[in-house]
Design a protein around this motif. Structure first.
Motif, PDB file in Angstrom:
ATOM      1  N   THR A 176      -1.614  -1.998 -13.673  1.00 12.45           N
ATOM      2  CA  THR A 176      -0.982  -0.891 -13.211  1.00 12.45           C
ATOM      3  C   THR A 176      -0.555   0.011 -14.016  1.00 12.45           C
ATOM      4  O   THR A 176      -0.680  -0.107 -15.142  1.00 12.45           O
ATOM      5  N   TRP A 177      -0.387   1.335 -13.495  1.00 15.61           N
ATOM      6  CA  TRP A 177       0.237   2.385 -14.346  1.00 15.61           C
ATOM      7  C   TRP A 177       1.477   1.918 -15.320  1.00 15.61           C
ATOM      8  O   TRP A 177       1.764   2.385 -16.118  1.00 15.61           O
ATOM      9  N   VAL A 203      -3.388  12.469 -16.730  1.00 19.57           N
ATOM     10  CA  VAL A 203      -2.697  11.497 -16.063  1.00 19.57           C
ATOM     11  C   VAL A 203      -2.787  11.749 -14.394  1.00 19.57           C
ATOM     12  O   VAL A 203      -3.116  10.896 -13.676  1.00 19.57           O
ATOM     13  N   TYR A 204      -2.506  12.908 -14.094  1.00 23.03           N
ATOM     14  CA  TYR A 204      -2.370  13.311 -12.765  1.00 23.03           C
ATOM     15  C   TYR A 204      -3.587  13.342 -11.873  1.00 23.03           C
ATOM     16  O   TYR A 204      -3.889  12.711 -11.039  1.00 23.03           O
ATOM     17  N   TYR A 206      -6.417  11.677 -12.864  1.00 22.44           N
ATOM     18  CA  TYR A 206      -6.781  10.242 -12.909  1.00 22.44           C
ATOM     19  C   TYR A 206      -6.524   9.326 -11.944  1.00 22.44           C
ATOM     20  O   TYR A 206      -7.024   8.537 -11.293  1.00 22.44           O
ATOM     21  N   ALA A 207      -4.974   9.658 -11.823  1.00 22.64           N
ATOM     22  CA  ALA A 207      -4.189   8.655 -10.744  1.00 22.64           C
ATOM     23  C   ALA A 207      -4.560   9.191  -9.344  1.00 22.64           C
ATOM     24  O   ALA A 207      -4.751   8.610  -8.372  1.00 22.64           O
ATOM     25  N   GLN A 210      -7.948   7.734  -7.837  1.00 22.39           N
ATOM     26  CA  GLN A 210      -7.818   6.457  -7.212  1.00 22.39           C
ATOM     27  C   GLN A 210      -7.297   6.349  -5.991  1.00 22.39           C
ATOM     28  O   GLN A 210      -7.025   5.333  -5.501  1.00 22.39           O
ATOM     29  N   GLN A 211      -6.885   7.349  -5.485  1.00 20.94           N
ATOM     30  CA  GLN A 211      -6.131   7.414  -3.851  1.00 20.94           C
ATOM     31  C   GLN A 211      -7.100   7.447  -2.871  1.00 20.94           C
ATOM     32  O   GLN A 211      -8.168   8.040  -2.840  1.00 20.94           O
ATOM     33  N   GLN A 232       2.102  10.761  -7.924  1.00 18.46           N
ATOM     34  CA  GLN A 232       1.216  10.859  -9.131  1.00 18.46           C
ATOM     35  C   GLN A 232       1.856  12.103  -9.827  1.00 18.46           C
ATOM     36  O   GLN A 232       1.639  11.958 -10.959  1.00 18.46           O
ATOM     37  N   LEU A 235       4.291  10.475 -11.751  1.00 20.36           N
ATOM     38  CA  LEU A 235       3.888   9.428 -12.845  1.00 20.36           C
ATOM     39  C   LEU A 235       3.476  10.287 -13.968  1.00 20.36           C
ATOM     40  O   LEU A 235       3.596   9.649 -14.997  1.00 20.36           O
ATOM     41  N   ASN A 268      -7.553   6.667 -19.666  1.00 19.86           N
ATOM     42  CA  ASN A 268      -8.149   6.456 -18.448  1.00 19.86           C
ATOM     43  C   ASN A 268      -9.029   7.603 -17.828  1.00 19.86           C
ATOM     44  O   ASN A 268      -8.513   8.587 -17.624  1.00 19.86           O
ATOM     45  N   GLY A 296      -4.224   0.549 -12.222  1.00 24.74           N
ATOM     46  CA  GLY A 296      -4.065   1.421 -10.936  1.00 24.74           C
ATOM     47  C   GLY A 296      -5.219   1.383 -10.110  1.00 24.74           C
ATOM     48  O   GLY A 296      -5.213   1.854  -8.762  1.00 24.74           O
TER      49      GLY A 296
END
Length: 427
Positions: A176-177, A203-204, A206-207, A210-211, A232, A235, A268, A296
């Motif tokens: 997980t993140w 980060v934003y 690539y998070a 995944q959505q 995100q 995060l 990531n 994630g």
């Protein structure tokens, strides 16, 4: 905020009006000679050997040959300007992952299902295939490559922190993140100054990749102000506040420098980063990198398409070409050069893709990225995603580089998005 169906269809109607006068096959406004299929693309989007074959003759159409032009800058602007001018329009165009922004102009492209695309659907990743289809079911764009994501990491840096460097062990350590952030803290304690992302937007994005949902719904509802986006956003800010970002902003020399100097010890990222990142910026680290499942979950960022314009001299020959070029066999060849990850799962067992990669210590990286491509849930991309995402990314940079309040940055981003969507006639 809602983009009504009437407004969405009006955009398409406007494009159709702009296309009035198109004559389809054999139009005098098409680019190239009568025995040529003209194609526009950008540098690094196709395999040169395959193109060379088609430049001699289109497979199955010996009387036709390909004439390809690589456009170095302002590619999309040149394509849209050509379509708007209705003159010297290429028969085939490559389209990047912002394919949905072309949907309002869909009437200027052939429906590929009418040329036989439907028969090939089972050869492709389902989520990738769907991205080329408009809201009214027209297949405007044919799949090329994809951008599955995974966690890249430096084995020598993990060893300094006493961490097992086996890919399976790292994946179990950071599923997980939240766990990834804890791993980053441990790495930073052992390797002072180390980072697990290049910058806050890394980060934003690539998070977000995944959505299963992004900024809008298929019926035109704006959802970019909801929790799945704010989470995100927060995060990314959290990673920065933990001191785990290299603060190397995009399009700066710092982006390569943090890879070259070893500051970026894990990241990531999408499969194409292997070439643009460590192989390009840190060739001396050959053998030290590995990849594993991303914290994630599976994601995708990037990937392109091919479309056939209504000006095309011979749509059947054009479809024969693009379906040949994007076959599983030929996509495997394109993975070797210019490192395009296939949208055809059958390619993942091709020996050209399963060969050990010396840069990654002999690891078969296709196993990691192939699993990510298959597991990615897919998401709806709207024609407005780029104008929605830009203010959010800009405000995140303001948080990282200028210390702006996260709440104020979020509020300002949403205000800017509302203005942009209003200007675009979306709300």
């Amino acid at each position: 905020m809602t983009v009504t169906r009437r407004k969405f269809l009006a955009l398409g109607a406007g494009a159709a009006a702009a296309a009035t006068g198109l004559t389809g096959c054999g139009s005098r406004s098409s680019l190239g000679g009568s025995d040529q299929l003209s194609m526009w693309t950008w540098v690094g989007s196709v395999n040169d050997d395959l193109i060379a074959q088609a430049e001699k003759a289109i497979p199955g159409y010996d009387d036709m040959r390909l004439a390809m032009t690589r456009i170095g800058t302002n590619y999309k602007t040149k394509v849209l300007t050509s379509l708007a001018g209705k003159s010297l329009v290429p028969d085939i165009v490559a389209i990047n992952d912002d394919v949905a922004t072309y949907f309002p102009n869909a009437d200027q492209f052939h429906d590929l299902n009418e040329l036989g695309a439907k028969d090939r659907e089972s050869e492709f990743l389902a989520w990738k295939w769907k991205l080329g289809i408009t809201a009214d079911g027209k297949m405007m764009a044919y799949p090329m490559d994809t951008g599955p994501t995974a966690l890249f990491y430096r084995t020598d840096m993990l060893q300094k922190a006493g961490i097992d460097t086996d890919p399976a062990a790292v994946a179990e350590l950071a599923p997980t993140w939240d766990a990834y952030i804890e791993l980053g803290k441990k790495l930073k304690a052992a390797v002072p100054g180390s980072a697990i992302t290049d910058n806050i937007t890394g980060v934003y994005l690539y998070a977000l990749a995944q959505q299963s949902k992004r900024y809008m719904t298929e019926d035109g509802q704006y959802i970019g102000d909801q929790d799945h986006i704010r989470e995100q956003f927060d995060l990314a800010i959290r990673v920065v506040k933990e001191g785990l970002s290299a603060n190397a902003q995009q399009d700066t020399t710092d982006a390569d420098a943090v890879v070259t100097n070893g500051k970026l010890v894990a990241y990531n990222a999408a499969v194409w980063w292997a070439q643009l990142g460590p192989k390009n910026a840190a060739p001396k680290t050959k053998g030290l990198w590995r990849v594993t499942a991303a914290p994630g979950g599976a994601g995708n960022r990037g990937g392109s398409f091919l479309a056939i314009t209504k000006y095309c001299k011979n749509p059947e020959a054009a479809f024969a070409f693009i379906s040949w070029l994007e076959s599983a066999k030929n996509q495997a060849q394109a993975f070797l050069d210019p490192v395009l990850f296939p949208s055809t799962p059958a390619s993942y067992t091709d020996e050209r893709m399963t060969a050990p990669d010396p840069f990654f210590g002999g690891q078969r990286i296709v196993d990691v990225f192939g699993a990510s491509a298959k597991k990615y849930p897919g998401a709806y991309f709207s024609p407005y995603d780029s104008i929605i995402g830009a203010p959010i990314a800009a405000e995140l940079v303001n948080v990282e580089t200028a210390g702006k309040s996260p709440d104020l940055a979020w509020a300002d981003a949403q205000e800017q998005i509302e203005r942009e969507l209003t200007r675009a006639g979306a709300i």
